[in-house]
Write a protein that holds these residues in place. Structure first.
Motif, PDB file in Angstrom:
ATOM      1  N   SER A 148       2.246   1.179 -30.053  1.00 37.02           N
ATOM      2  CA  SER A 148       2.880   0.023 -29.420  1.00 37.02           C
ATOM      3  C   SER A 148       3.840   0.406 -28.301  1.00 37.02           C
ATOM      4  O   SER A 148       3.898  -0.248 -27.265  1.00 37.02           O
ATOM      5  N   ILE A 149       4.588   1.505 -28.508  1.00 39.75           N
ATOM      6  CA  ILE A 149       5.550   1.902 -27.480  1.00 39.75           C
ATOM      7  C   ILE A 149       4.804   2.297 -26.212  1.00 39.75           C
ATOM      8  O   ILE A 149       5.154   1.892 -25.108  1.00 39.75           O
ATOM      9  N   GLU A 150       3.769   3.091 -26.393  1.00 41.58           N
ATOM     10  CA  GLU A 150       3.048   3.557 -25.214  1.00 41.58           C
ATOM     11  C   GLU A 150       2.329   2.419 -24.505  1.00 41.58           C
ATOM     12  O   GLU A 150       2.260   2.391 -23.283  1.00 41.58           O
ATOM     13  N   LYS A 151       1.824   1.493 -25.287  1.00 45.35           N
ATOM     14  CA  LYS A 151       1.166   0.344 -24.655  1.00 45.35           C
ATOM     15  C   LYS A 151       2.186  -0.482 -23.875  1.00 45.35           C
ATOM     16  O   LYS A 151       1.905  -0.987 -22.800  1.00 45.35           O
ATOM     17  N   ALA A 152       3.389  -0.600 -24.464  1.00 42.36           N
ATOM     18  CA  ALA A 152       4.455  -1.317 -23.754  1.00 42.36           C
ATOM     19  C   ALA A 152       4.810  -0.578 -22.470  1.00 42.36           C
ATOM     20  O   ALA A 152       5.071  -1.192 -21.429  1.00 42.36           O
ATOM     21  N   LEU A 153       4.803   0.757 -22.551  1.00 43.66           N
ATOM     22  CA  LEU A 153       5.105   1.550 -21.352  1.00 43.66           C
ATOM     23  C   LEU A 153       4.057   1.298 -20.268  1.00 43.66           C
ATOM     24  O   LEU A 153       4.402   1.107 -19.096  1.00 43.66           O
ATOM     25  N   ILE A 154       2.797   1.271 -20.664  1.00 40.92           N
ATOM     26  CA  ILE A 154       1.729   1.046 -19.683  1.00 40.92           C
ATOM     27  C   ILE A 154       1.887  -0.348 -19.058  1.00 40.92           C
ATOM     28  O   ILE A 154       1.720  -0.526 -17.856  1.00 40.92           O
ATOM     29  N   ALA A 155       2.251  -1.320 -19.905  1.00 37.59           N
ATOM     30  CA  ALA A 155       2.449  -2.681 -19.385  1.00 37.59           C
ATOM     31  C   ALA A 155       3.587  -2.690 -18.364  1.00 37.59           C
ATOM     32  O   ALA A 155       3.495  -3.330 -17.309  1.00 37.59           O
ATOM     33  N   ARG A 156       4.639  -1.936 -18.665  1.00 34.30           N
ATOM     34  CA  ARG A 156       5.776  -1.880 -17.727  1.00 34.30           C
ATOM     35  C   ARG A 156       5.401  -1.149 -16.454  1.00 34.30           C
ATOM     36  O   ARG A 156       5.826  -1.516 -15.361  1.00 34.30           O
ATOM     37  N   ILE A 157       4.593  -0.108 -16.604  1.00 30.24           N
ATOM     38  CA  ILE A 157       4.150   0.622 -15.407  1.00 30.24           C
ATOM     39  C   ILE A 157       3.319  -0.306 -14.524  1.00 30.24           C
ATOM     40  O   ILE A 157       3.476  -0.306 -13.301  1.00 30.24           O
ATOM     41  N   SER A 158       2.489  -1.118 -15.138  1.00 34.92           N
ATOM     42  CA  SER A 158       1.665  -2.017 -14.318  1.00 34.92           C
ATOM     43  C   SER A 158       2.523  -3.076 -13.629  1.00 34.92           C
ATOM     44  O   SER A 158       2.121  -3.657 -12.639  1.00 34.92           O
ATOM     45  N   ARG A 206      11.348 -14.982 -14.200  1.00 33.91           N
ATOM     46  CA  ARG A 206      12.236 -15.141 -15.346  1.00 33.91           C
ATOM     47  C   ARG A 206      11.493 -14.753 -16.629  1.00 33.91           C
ATOM     48  O   ARG A 206      12.009 -14.051 -17.477  1.00 33.91           O
ATOM     49  N   SER A 207      10.241 -15.211 -16.685  1.00 39.39           N
ATOM     50  CA  SER A 207       9.440 -14.892 -17.870  1.00 39.39           C
ATOM     51  C   SER A 207       9.207 -13.378 -17.961  1.00 39.39           C
ATOM     52  O   SER A 207       9.282 -12.784 -19.034  1.00 39.39           O
ATOM     53  N   ALA A 208       8.951 -12.766 -16.780  1.00 40.02           N
ATOM     54  CA  ALA A 208       8.723 -11.305 -16.774  1.00 40.02           C
ATOM     55  C   ALA A 208       9.977 -10.567 -17.219  1.00 40.02           C
ATOM     56  O   ALA A 208       9.923  -9.586 -17.976  1.00 40.02           O
ATOM     57  N   ILE A 209      11.150 -11.083 -16.759  1.00 36.99           N
ATOM     58  CA  ILE A 209      12.411 -10.425 -17.136  1.00 36.99           C
ATOM     59  C   ILE A 209      12.640 -10.539 -18.644  1.00 36.99           C
ATOM     60  O   ILE A 209      13.005  -9.581 -19.309  1.00 36.99           O
ATOM     61  N   GLN A 210      12.346 -11.753 -19.170  1.00 37.52           N
ATOM     62  CA  GLN A 210      12.512 -11.943 -20.621  1.00 37.52           C
ATOM     63  C   GLN A 210      11.606 -10.981 -21.389  1.00 37.52           C
ATOM     64  O   GLN A 210      12.004 -10.368 -22.374  1.00 37.52           O
ATOM     65  N   ASN A 211      10.401 -10.856 -20.847  1.00 38.29           N
ATOM     66  CA  ASN A 211       9.423  -9.955 -21.473  1.00 38.29           C
ATOM     67  C   ASN A 211       9.939  -8.515 -21.484  1.00 38.29           C
ATOM     68  O   ASN A 211       9.859  -7.799 -22.481  1.00 38.29           O
ATOM     69  N   GLN A 212      10.493  -8.126 -20.329  1.00 36.38           N
ATOM     70  CA  GLN A 212      10.993  -6.753 -20.219  1.00 36.38           C
ATOM     71  C   GLN A 212      12.210  -6.528 -21.115  1.00 36.38           C
ATOM     72  O   GLN A 212      12.371  -5.454 -21.683  1.00 36.38           O
ATOM     73  N   GLN A 213      13.031  -7.603 -21.235  1.00 39.31           N
ATOM     74  CA  GLN A 213      14.206  -7.470 -22.114  1.00 39.31           C
ATOM     75  C   GLN A 213      13.765  -7.263 -23.556  1.00 39.31           C
ATOM     76  O   GLN A 213      14.335  -6.468 -24.293  1.00 39.31           O
ATOM     77  N   GLN A 214      12.683  -7.977 -23.892  1.00 37.21           N
ATOM     78  CA  GLN A 214      12.150  -7.838 -25.253  1.00 37.21           C
ATOM     79  C   GLN A 214      11.616  -6.422 -25.463  1.00 37.21           C
ATOM     80  O   GLN A 214      11.857  -5.795 -26.496  1.00 37.21           O
TER      81      GLN A 214
END
Lengths: 268, 194
Positions: B13-23, A126-134
């Motif tokens: 920030s966008i690219e870092k967020a992308l890397i976080a999402r990729i991980s 849930r926390s990960a989803i919230q994070n992704q939504q953000q």
């Protein structure tokens, strides 16, 4: 033995290109660890320059199937299909010996642990989803801002003024790309240090020798490049502008510049 | 007082967020990062490898590596651009050192059609990248030929100073001087410390 300036620069130049042999590599890292500010600046400037080397390559793009293959490879394997046979649990029970009470009790304890684990996992998810939504919201915000950039870049007439770093921060540079028709502009900045909490950068339009504020902004993290949209650059005639300048000022800005000037660009 | 709206840089920030999402296993984020970086990374790879098929194969390897190693990226310290370009360069140089590659090099390298930035998907990225690339290329052209040659040999062929001395049949001291002069000039031209 102390390293002289020339030797430091020689090793530094090869170090940032990863062209040093092992011994020199160690020697330079030791020297860098003890370097004074001037030598660290030399290192930073050469390292920054080396990071630009990829841009000296001629621009090419691979065939489109490369992307498809990559995405196909990272696609998670399809979920295994559920068996229609309801007897799988029966077979499992037999296989692991659930028929006996002692084993069944152990299994029950394991199951409790699994349930607790799954609950914890659900909370984490849930926390990960919230994070992704953000993150998604942030990306959507960026998209809107990017469209604003495009708005300027696609204007029929645009003006551009280059700004260079001054003594206080010589590696900084900036650029104003400006649509005189709509009075909007994009300010592109690079290598500006983050502003302290009680300070902002302030952009000035200098007209007939008089600075007129065009807005304040903060740089909160060290970035190579940042973009800011200027919504109200009222001056439409580049001929009337002498220069643009950026100074550091108390938070919120001031009517007349008081702080150090970081960037300056002449309009003509 | 007008407060400027912040347009965050594509690569921070966008690219870092992308890397976080990729991980976290987000393929869509990998696709976005690919679109943003493909031209730059492929240009580096092809400049080193010089063969289209081999370079395309390596691009797959690099992006799969990004996919696997994204969790090791330190968003508080690392720079996405530097991380990706260093990874692409190092993998390409490793590939050229492999035995199989050296054997294949006996064949004639294919001509590679150049593309212009305007052909890229995102016009803004293209404008920014092309503009910055123009500045960097102009700076590189202002460096005298001899120092320029050693900089490019070091970067695109991964040669150490000793290897360059051997390859160019010059004393090691001369190579060191050229590398120093070249990088000093290059950093000055890009606005670095004098």
């Amino acid at each position: 033995m102390a390293m002289d300036k020339e030797q430091f620069e020689e090793l530094c130049a090869a170090y940032v290109l990863e062209a040093l042999d092992e011994d020199d590599h160690r020697l330079f890292e030791a020297a860098l660890a003890e370097a004074d500010q001037a030598r660290r600046q030399v290192y930073t400037a050469m390292r920054t320059a080396a990071l630009h080397l990829p841009l000296t390559a001629e621009v090419h793009e691979p065939a489109s199937h490369v992307k498809d293959k990559i995405l196909q490879t990272v696609r998670p394997a399809a979920s295994p299909q559920k068996s229609e046979e309801g007897s799988i649990w029966d077979r499992l029970a037999v296989t692991i010996g659930l028929a006996t009470p002692r084993v069944a009790l152990s299994f029950s304890v394991v199951l409790d642990v699994v349930i607790v684990g799954l609950s914890y996992y659900a909370v984490s998810m849930r926390s990960a989803i919230q994070n992704q939504q953000q993150q998604l919201a942030e990306l959507q915000g960026e998209l809107v801002q990017k469209q604003a950039l495009l708005e300027v870049l696609t204007a029929p007439v645009i003006e551009m003024v280059m700004m260079n770093g001054l003594e206080v921060n010589p590696t900084g540079y900036g650029k104003i790309i400006w649509d005189p028709g709509q009075g909007i502009a994009i300010l592109q900045l690079a290598n500006l240090p983050p502003t302290p909490a009680d300070k902002d950068y302030q952009l000035w339009v200098i007209r007939a020798g008089t600075p007129i504020s065009a807005g304040v902004f903060a740089v909160r993290e060290t970035t190579e490049e940042s973009f800011f949209k200027i919504d109200d650059l009222a001056e439409t005639d580049k001929q009337l502008i002498d220069a643009f300048a950026i100074t550091i000022e108390p938070s919120g800005g001031v009517p007349q510049p008081t702080g150090d000037m970081y960037l300056l660009g002449h309009a003509l | 007082m007008v407060v400027l709206a912040v347009l965050k840089r594509l690569d921070t920030s966008i690219e870092k967020a992308l890397i976080a999402r990729i991980s976290d296993g987000d393929q869509q984020a990998l696709a976005v990062l690919y679109d943003q970086y493909v031209a730059l990374l492929y240009s580096v790879v092809i400049a080193i490898i010089k063969k289209r098929e081999e370079a395309e194969d390596l691009m797959q390897e690099i992006f799969l590596l990004i996919w696997k190693k994204a969790s090791t990226f330190d968003t508080s310290r690392d720079n996405v651009y530097a991380w990706l370009t260093t990874m692409a360069r190092n993998r390409a140089i490793d590939r050229t050192r492999s035995k199989a590659f050296r054997t294949a090099q006996q064949e004639v390298a294919e001509p590679i059609p150049e593309i212009t930035a305007s052909a890229m998907e995102n016009p803004l990225d293209a404008v920014i990248m092309q503009e910055r690339a123009d500045q960097v290329q102009e700076a590189m052209q202002q460096i005298p030929a001899a120092p320029r040659e050693v900089i490019l040999l070091a970067y695109f062929e991964g040669c150490s100073q000793s290897q360059m001395a051997e390859q160019l049949n010059l004393p090691l001291g001369t190579i060191k001087t050229r590398v120093r002069q070249g990088m000093k000039k290059f950093s000055e031209l890009l606005g670095g410390v004098r």
